[in-house]
Design a protein around this motif. Structure first.
Motif, mmCIF file in Angstrom:
data_model
loop_
_atom_site.group_PDB
_atom_site.id
_atom_site.type_symbol
_atom_site.label_atom_id
_atom_site.label_comp_id
_atom_site.label_asym_id
_atom_site.label_seq_id
_atom_site.Cartn_x
_atom_site.Cartn_y
_atom_site.Cartn_z
ATOM 1 N N ASP A 1 0.843 -1.190 0.000
ATOM 2 C CA ASP A 1 0.000 0.000 0.000
ATOM 3 C C ASP A 1 0.884 1.247 0.000
ATOM 4 N N VAL A 2 0.415 2.288 -0.665
ATOM 5 C CA VAL A 2 1.121 3.567 -0.599
ATOM 6 C C VAL A 2 0.078 4.677 -0.426
ATOM 7 N N VAL A 3 0.507 5.771 0.201
ATOM 8 C CA VAL A 3 -0.415 6.838 0.595
ATOM 9 C C VAL A 3 -0.015 8.157 -0.060
ATOM 10 N N GLN A 4 -0.998 8.829 -0.626
ATOM 11 C CA GLN A 4 -0.800 10.208 -1.077
ATOM 12 C C GLN A 4 -1.420 11.133 -0.040
ATOM 13 N N VAL A 5 -0.635 12.078 0.461
ATOM 14 C CA VAL A 5 -1.073 12.972 1.531
ATOM 15 C C VAL A 5 -1.270 14.369 0.975
ATOM 16 N N MET A 6 -2.398 14.978 1.347
ATOM 17 C CA MET A 6 -2.745 16.312 0.880
ATOM 18 C C MET A 6 -2.826 17.265 2.072
ATOM 19 N N LEU B 1 -8.867 23.138 5.680
ATOM 20 C CA LEU B 1 -9.797 22.005 5.758
ATOM 21 C C LEU B 1 -10.004 21.598 7.219
ATOM 22 N N THR B 2 -10.587 22.469 7.995
ATOM 23 C CA THR B 2 -10.700 22.227 9.438
ATOM 24 C C THR B 2 -11.780 21.206 9.781
ATOM 25 N N ASP B 3 -12.523 20.716 8.769
ATOM 26 C CA ASP B 3 -13.414 19.573 9.028
ATOM 27 C C ASP B 3 -12.615 18.293 9.209
ATOM 28 N N LEU C 1 1.442 18.541 12.069
ATOM 29 C CA LEU C 1 0.598 19.696 12.367
ATOM 30 C C LEU C 1 -0.306 20.018 11.184
ATOM 31 N N GLY C 2 -1.446 20.637 11.480
ATOM 32 C CA GLY C 2 -2.327 21.124 10.441
ATOM 33 C C GLY C 2 -3.372 20.114 10.000
ATOM 34 N N HIS C 3 -4.021 20.454 8.905
ATOM 35 C CA HIS C 3 -5.161 19.678 8.413
ATOM 36 C C HIS C 3 -4.917 19.207 6.988
ATOM 37 N N GLY C 4 -5.768 18.286 6.535
ATOM 38 C CA GLY C 4 -5.676 17.761 5.190
ATOM 39 C C GLY C 4 -6.381 16.427 5.083
ATOM 40 N N TYR C 5 -6.008 15.657 4.084
ATOM 41 C CA TYR C 5 -6.577 14.320 3.907
ATOM 42 C C TYR C 5 -5.553 13.442 3.211
ATOM 43 N N SER C 6 -5.819 12.146 3.196
ATOM 44 C CA SER C 6 -4.889 11.163 2.632
ATOM 45 C C SER C 6 -5.683 10.126 1.855
ATOM 46 N N CYS C 7 -5.024 9.519 0.892
ATOM 47 C CA CYS C 7 -5.664 8.415 0.176
ATOM 48 C C CYS C 7 -4.650 7.299 -0.037
ATOM 49 N N HIS C 8 -5.030 6.101 0.389
ATOM 50 C CA HIS C 8 -4.232 4.895 0.190
ATOM 51 C C HIS C 8 -4.664 4.201 -1.102
ATOM 52 N N VAL C 9 -3.719 3.545 -1.752
ATOM 53 C CA VAL C 9 -4.046 2.583 -2.790
ATOM 54 C C VAL C 9 -3.237 1.318 -2.518
ATOM 55 N N LEU D 1 -11.350 21.990 -3.074
ATOM 56 C CA LEU D 1 -11.099 22.238 -1.653
ATOM 57 C C LEU D 1 -9.719 22.853 -1.413
ATOM 58 N N GLY D 2 -8.881 22.837 -2.452
ATOM 59 C CA GLY D 2 -7.609 23.545 -2.359
ATOM 60 C C GLY D 2 -6.489 22.817 -1.654
ATOM 61 N N GLY D 3 -6.559 21.494 -1.567
ATOM 62 C CA GLY D 3 -5.479 20.752 -0.941
ATOM 63 C C GLY D 3 -4.206 20.776 -1.777
ATOM 64 N N ARG D 4 -3.058 20.621 -1.117
ATOM 65 C CA ARG D 4 -1.768 20.632 -1.811
ATOM 66 C C ARG D 4 -1.025 19.332 -1.499
ATOM 67 N N GLU D 5 -0.597 18.644 -2.548
ATOM 68 C CA GLU D 5 0.054 17.345 -2.386
ATOM 69 C C GLU D 5 1.412 17.494 -1.713
#
Length: 529
Positions: free
Chosen positions: A293-298, A303-305, A372-380, A437-441
């Motif tokens: 598995d590998v993860v891309q982090v944004m 994105l305070t939700d 620190l901070g906010h964002g999201y991640s996606c695994h494949v 949503l303006g996330g940055r990889e």
């Protein structure tokens, strides 16, 4: 002396102990190396975020250096507590594809086809949506929709649809393919581990003994019959004997370890360590495999939700703690990997060969590193890796961790599939629902655009998605360890009942299939087969 000894109180062992002790005429002892599942971090779903840092309930093992990962050691978390890994996992309820079980049956394992195992999935399951042709409504294991899905998870599903994937409201329904929110092993806003589902309600049975902080050192043999176990508890070594069977449920990393420590396994390896060979079984510890598995982090400060460490994030968390305590609702009911999907790396694939896990926060290094901070991640991850590794003993010392080698990317097809998977994942993450949503990889993946660059990114950052299987493979061949009734070849009174017996990994998360295996094993044992 007891009738049955169950070794390991995890996803399989909890099921076996509860089901076998339903018969008041038999006695059962369950031995678990970890402690009671009393921590609030286990029962509050969002406590998952701290489990990788909480050593008391986690074996925290590592692989040997992996050539396919650029020489890095991979992380191998395993539950060390009642409930095992079902007490520390992301609570996703997925069974895999029917074809997975048809493959098991075709390898010489009658009784393990899809029509054979489906009733055991249904028997275990209490799905909040109710029973139907594919689901159970009255089992011990509660399966629920997320109480309060995060808006980011819903945006991921929308993005997946925008990328051309079907919306799938039930990954355990008629078709696995598509994107959607996962169902989870929750009940009333709390984690429903195997221990909580099966053991907690029956701890008062007089014929069931649960022994915690008891690390089994070896299976006791008389000739070629298992008659008990030796274990360490509180600095003292004790023995416990049984009349009927020893049931090994220590998982894909530690069940083969215990077999080898007991003299059951590849003879040359055991002799090199000075262990007397009781039964030469060359397949013990072989065929280990996992979902790489590998993860891309944004990154997205706005994105305070999402879950994150910031002034706003801490305020949200404080409100969430109060809401969970009062109503078992709110952000702390998350499993973090709230959404995902099963997709094809290319159109000509016969079935989905990739799984996605979308995480409502910035996941770095399995959550072991604070960001620190906010964002999201996606695994494949790839669902059917071809690479096969092994488990071996580091020494004859039963307290030493085993040598774990999943051989990630040893087969070139796995890397090719993973590169395609990263591209398919990015197609979804670039859709308007998420792009807006303006996330940055994160920089470590953002620069990887060519196939060669993506491969370097994968080798530098890929790891397990926590699904090791296959190291005590079921089958009739010379490299197999147990038969279709899960009895160890050549040894009486000994079975292995856990994910290690899978002939091939299922196409998805492995917790629900492990529980199914134990449900079926309980019937096989009671039937005297």
């Amino acid at each position: 002396m007891r009738d049955y000894l169950v070794i390991g109180g995890g996803s399989a062992g909890a099921v076996l102990a509860a089901r076998l002790s339903e018969d008041p005429q038999v006695s059962v002892s369950l031995l678990e190396a970890g402690g009671e599942d009393s921590s609030v971090l286990i029962h509050c779903p969002a406590g998952l975020a701290l489990m990788a840092k909480q050593k008391a309930s986690n074996w925290n093992m590592s692989t040997v250096p992996q050539a396919g990962l650029g020489g890095r050691r991979g992380y191998q978390p395993r539950g060390k507590v009642l409930g095992g890994s079902s007490s520390i996992n992301a609570m996703i309820y997925v069974r895999g594809q029917p074809e997975d079980y048809e493959y098991w049956s075709a390898q010489g394992n009658p009784g393990w086809g899809w029509s054979d195992v489906l009733p055991y999935f249904q028997k275990s399951e209490c799905n909040m949506r109710g029973a139907d042709a594919l689901h159970g409504g009255g089992g011990p294991l509660h399966v629920s929709d997320l109480r309060d899905p995060n808006p980011l998870a819903q945006a991921f599903v929308q993005a997946g649809v925008q990328a051309g994937h079907a919306h799938n409201a039930d990954f355990n329904g008629p078709s696995q393919e598509g994107v959607g929110l996962y169902q989870v092993t929750h009940h009333n806003g709390e984690r429903c581990s195997a221990a909580k589902a099966y053991l907690t309600p029956v701890r008062g049975r007089p014929n069931l003994e649960v022994i915690t902080q008891a690390r089994v050192l070896r299976v006791l043999l008389e000739g070629r019959r298992a008659v008990g176990v030796e274990y360490e508890q509180g600095g003292q070594v004790r023995q416990l004997r049984c009349r009927r069977e020893v049931l090994l449920c220590a998982g894909a990393l530690q069940s083969p370890q215990l077999l080898m420590l007991s003299g059951i396994g590849p003879g040359e390896h055991l002799q090199q360590l000075g262990i007397a060979v009781a039964q030469h079984l060359p397949g013990v510890g072989e065929h280990l495999h996992d979902h790489p598995d590998v993860v891309q982090v944004m990154d997205g400060p706005q994105l305070t939700d999402s879950f994150g460490i910031s002034f706003t994030g801490i305020k949200n968390l404080c409100r969430g703690v109060g809401l969970w305590r009062r109503e078992r609702r709110g952000m702390l009911t998350t499993n973090f990997a709230e959404a995902g999907g099963f997709i094809r790396s290319r159109p000509q694939e016969a079935a989905p060969d990739l799984q996605l896990h979308f995480v409502v926060g910035k996941l770095v290094d399995h959550g072991r590193r604070t960001v620190l901070g906010h964002g999201y991640s996606c695994h494949v991850c790839i669902l059917q890796p071809r690479s096969r590794g092994r488990v071996r003993l580091a020494s004859r010392d039963a307290q030493a961790m085993p040598l774990i080698d999943p051989a990630f990317f040893a087969d070139a097809d796995d890397m090719q599939r993973m590169v395609r998977g990263v591209r398919r994942m990015r197609e979804i993450l670039s859709q308007p629902a998420l792009r807006g949503l303006g996330g940055r990889e994160f920089a470590h993946s953002a620069g990887a655009r060519s196939d060669a660059e993506i491969e370097r990114f994968i080798r530098g950052y890929a790891d397990t998605i926590y699904h090791p299987v296959g190291s005590c493979r079921m089958g009739p061949g010379p490299q197999d360890v147990v038969d279709a009734r899960l009895r160890v070849h050549g040894v009486e009174g000994l079975r292995v009942v856990d994910a290690s017996v899978m002939p091939r990994i299922v196409s998805g998360n492995t917790n629900a299939p492990t529980i199914m295996i134990a449900e079926k094993a309980a019937d096989l044992i009671r039937a005297g087969r």
